[in-house]
Scaffold this active site. Sequence first.
Site, mmCIF file in Angstrom:
data_model
loop_
_atom_site.group_PDB
_atom_site.id
_atom_site.type_symbol
_atom_site.label_atom_id
_atom_site.label_comp_id
_atom_site.label_asym_id
_atom_site.label_seq_id
_atom_site.Cartn_x
_atom_site.Cartn_y
_atom_site.Cartn_z
ATOM 1 N N ARG A 1 20.865 36.152 12.468
ATOM 2 C CA ARG A 1 20.329 35.339 13.564
ATOM 3 C C ARG A 1 18.806 35.294 13.548
ATOM 4 O O ARG A 1 18.209 34.246 13.799
ATOM 5 C CB ARG A 1 20.807 35.879 14.916
ATOM 6 N N ASN B 1 26.065 35.195 17.779
ATOM 7 C CA ASN B 1 27.262 35.825 17.236
ATOM 8 C C ASN B 1 28.460 35.386 18.059
ATOM 9 O O ASN B 1 28.371 35.270 19.281
ATOM 10 C CB ASN B 1 27.150 37.348 17.296
#
Length: 88
Positions: A17, A35
């Site tokens: 990320r 996520n």
Amino acid sequence: MHVKVVFKGRVQGVGFRFTARQLAALHGLRGFVRNEPDGSVLLMLQGRRDSVRDMLSDLKKRMSGYIESTDYNELPADADYDGFEVRF
């Protein structure tokens, strides 16, 4: 251009990320990354077509050892993201 990309594999807990956030800023893109409960990572991007393409290419190169599959969908360009963020 507005796209939804789902990355599967060992993509959580490996800096995915934050790498996506860095590359989105580099390419001037808006959207978010987060996520998902199933272990995948969802990436929503909006910006110029060539910038989206280049960012995804860079991300796949940097994270190639972790990505097993990618689901890519173009969406209507009606989203209006304010910058790019990592969502938790």
